[in-house]
Write a protein that holds these residues in place. Structure first.
Motif, short mmCIF file in Angstrom:
data_model
loop_
_atom_site.label_atom_id
_atom_site.label_comp_id
_atom_site.label_asym_id
_atom_site.label_seq_id
_atom_site.Cartn_x
_atom_site.Cartn_y
_atom_site.Cartn_z
N PRO A 146 0.83 -1.21 0.00
CA PRO A 146 0.00 0.00 0.00
C PRO A 146 0.86 1.26 0.00
CG PRO A 146 0.05 -0.97 2.19
CD PRO A 146 0.76 -1.93 1.29
N THR A 147 0.32 2.30 -0.59
CA THR A 147 1.03 3.58 -0.65
C THR A 147 0.45 4.55 0.37
OG1 THR A 147 -0.48 4.36 -2.38
CG2 THR A 147 1.55 3.28 -3.10
N GLN A 148 1.32 5.44 0.83
CA GLN A 148 0.87 6.44 1.80
C GLN A 148 0.10 7.53 1.09
OE1 GLN A 148 4.37 7.78 3.86
NE2 GLN A 148 4.57 5.89 5.05
N VAL A 149 -0.82 8.13 1.81
CA VAL A 149 -1.68 9.19 1.28
C VAL A 149 -1.19 10.52 1.84
CG1 VAL A 149 -4.01 10.11 1.23
CG2 VAL A 149 -3.65 7.65 1.04
N GLY A 150 -1.09 11.53 0.94
CA GLY A 150 -0.67 12.86 1.39
C GLY A 150 0.79 12.86 1.79
N ASP A 151 1.09 13.49 2.92
CA ASP A 151 2.46 13.58 3.39
C ASP A 151 2.88 12.37 4.21
OD1 ASP A 151 0.92 13.97 5.61
OD2 ASP A 151 1.74 15.94 6.14
N GLY A 152 1.98 11.41 4.39
CA GLY A 152 2.32 10.18 5.10
C GLY A 152 2.27 10.29 6.61
N GLU A 153 1.96 11.46 7.13
CA GLU A 153 1.89 11.62 8.58
C GLU A 153 0.62 10.97 9.13
OE1 GLU A 153 3.88 12.86 11.01
OE2 GLU A 153 5.42 12.87 9.44
N PRO A 154 0.73 10.28 10.24
CA PRO A 154 -0.47 9.66 10.83
C PRO A 154 -1.48 10.71 11.30
CG PRO A 154 1.55 8.70 11.76
CD PRO A 154 1.96 9.93 10.99
N ILE A 155 -2.71 10.29 11.41
CA ILE A 155 -3.77 11.12 11.99
C ILE A 155 -3.72 10.88 13.50
CG2 ILE A 155 -6.23 11.59 12.05
CD1 ILE A 155 -6.43 10.36 9.26
N ARG A 156 -3.27 11.91 14.24
CA ARG A 156 -3.09 11.75 15.69
C ARG A 156 -4.16 12.56 16.43
NH1 ARG A 156 1.89 9.40 16.44
NH2 ARG A 156 3.41 9.68 14.73
N TRP A 157 -4.52 12.01 17.58
CA TRP A 157 -5.46 12.72 18.46
C TRP A 157 -5.06 12.45 19.91
CZ3 TRP A 157 -8.94 16.11 16.70
CH2 TRP A 157 -9.84 16.66 17.64
N PRO A 158 -5.08 13.49 20.75
CA PRO A 158 -5.54 14.88 20.52
C PRO A 158 -4.56 15.69 19.69
CG PRO A 158 -4.70 14.63 22.76
CD PRO A 158 -4.69 13.27 22.16
N LEU A 159 -5.12 16.75 19.09
CA LEU A 159 -4.28 17.61 18.26
C LEU A 159 -3.33 18.44 19.09
CD1 LEU A 159 -6.87 18.89 15.60
CD2 LEU A 159 -5.04 17.21 15.28
N LEU A 160 -3.85 19.02 20.17
CA LEU A 160 -3.07 19.90 21.03
C LEU A 160 -3.09 19.37 22.44
CD1 LEU A 160 -4.40 23.35 19.75
CD2 LEU A 160 -2.30 22.19 19.04
N HIS A 161 -2.04 19.59 23.17
CA HIS A 161 -1.95 19.21 24.58
C HIS A 161 -2.20 20.46 25.42
CE1 HIS A 161 -0.47 15.16 23.76
NE2 HIS A 161 0.27 15.71 22.81
N GLY A 162 -3.38 20.52 26.06
CA GLY A 162 -3.74 21.70 26.83
C GLY A 162 -4.52 22.69 25.98
N GLY A 163 -4.77 23.87 26.54
CA GLY A 163 -5.55 24.88 25.84
C GLY A 163 -7.04 24.68 26.02
N ASN A 164 -7.84 25.55 25.42
CA ASN A 164 -9.30 25.53 25.57
C ASN A 164 -10.00 24.88 24.38
OD1 ASN A 164 -9.12 26.93 28.03
ND2 ASN A 164 -9.08 28.91 26.96
N LEU A 165 -9.27 24.30 23.45
CA LEU A 165 -9.89 23.68 22.28
C LEU A 165 -10.60 22.39 22.69
CD1 LEU A 165 -10.27 23.66 19.18
CD2 LEU A 165 -8.15 22.32 19.05
N ASP A 166 -11.83 22.22 22.19
CA ASP A 166 -12.59 21.01 22.48
C ASP A 166 -11.94 19.84 21.75
OD1 ASP A 166 -14.43 19.10 23.11
OD2 ASP A 166 -15.97 19.83 21.73
N GLN A 167 -11.51 18.86 22.53
CA GLN A 167 -10.86 17.69 21.93
C GLN A 167 -11.53 16.40 22.39
OE1 GLN A 167 -6.44 18.27 21.17
NE2 GLN A 167 -6.62 19.33 23.13
N GLY A 168 -12.84 16.47 22.60
CA GLY A 168 -13.59 15.30 23.01
C GLY A 168 -13.82 14.34 21.87
#
Length: 257
Positions: A146-168
């Motif tokens: 299989p080939t990687q899609v886009g830049d090959g970076e995984p989809i990680r969650w949470p996006l940010l550590h801390g802050g007020n962004l909703d990451q539920g």
């Protein structure tokens, strides 16, 4: 000497009936004989009074009549009325921590693969999980590289550590489905493979009981659910069930290869 009449007056004043001197008085008149006789004292007799008899006959005793007492019912307590003007404080509901996962988006022939990364890092060529994925692709009749899609970076969650962004969980679901939808717009595919529980939850909106069968995900289309690669390595019996499901469904993507 006091005259006899006057002496009697004094005696009468002193309430004395008779008086005799203890000695004979000189020149006194002789005493009368009846005065020298002592009168017998009356005998005192105690008499018991007889009980008085009521001339009227005694009436029979009357029967006591008891009147029934009225029952007193206590009023039921009324529920407490909470005034809307008074704020009612309650403990805040516990906030669930944001989900944590890493997904790799790959393409193999006419299928798009959304695969859980067991270590959180992109696949290496000799990783046991990657070798198992290649075996699954060969069993399904798809290219095993299989080939990687886009830049090959995984989809990680949470996006940010801390802050007020909703990451539920809902925010994670919207993000994963958005990334997959962008890739589907660029290149259509016959089926989307959902490999592992995070892929099932945040792309297909299903749980583990949906494994080994086809799905129709709103906004994405046809999908195929399967267990995670690490789970299949720990529980080899799951591979047999998956082989049977792949043989039933591989006609869907082989027709468009």
């Amino acid at each position: 000497m006091i005259a006899e009449a006057r002496r009697r007056a004094f005696l009468d004043a002193m309430q004395v009936d008779s008086w005799l001197p203890r000695v004979e008085l000189p020149f006194a008149a002789p005493s009368r004989p009846y005065l020298l006789q002592a009168e017998p004292e009356p005998e005192l007799t105690l008499s018991t009074p007889e009980p008085e008899v009521d001339p009227q006959p005694a009436s029979p005793p009357q029967k006591r009549v008891e009147m029934p007492r009225p029952r007193v019912s206590l009023p039921e307590p009324k529920p407490a009325v909470v005034d809307d003007a008074i704020p009612v404080t309650s403990e805040p509901a516990p906030v669930a921590p944001p989900p944590r996962f890493a997904l790799q988006l790959l393409r193999a022939g006419s299928c798009l693969l959304l695969v859980e990364l067991p270590t959180g890092e992109p696949f290496a060529s000799r990783d046991p999980a990657y070798l198992l994925l290649k075996d699954l692709l060969r069993a399904a009749g798809l290219p095993d590289s299989p080939t990687q899609v886009g830049d090959g970076e995984p989809i990680r969650w949470p996006l940010l550590h801390g802050g007020n962004l909703d990451q539920g969980a809902q925010a994670a679901r919207d993000y994963v489905q958005g990334v997959v939808a962008v890739e589907l717009e660029e290149a259509r595919c016959a089926c989307l493979w959902l490999v592992g529980l995070p892929a099932l939850r945040f792309a297909g909106e299903v749980e583990a009981d949906a494994c080994n069968r086809e799905l129709n995900v709103e906004g994405i289309g046809a999908a195929f659910a399967m267990p995670g690669l690490e789970q299949m390595m720990e529980e080899p019996e799951r591979k047999a069930e998956l082989w049977k499901a792949l043989r039933r469904s591989k006609a869907r993507w082989n027709e468009q290869t």
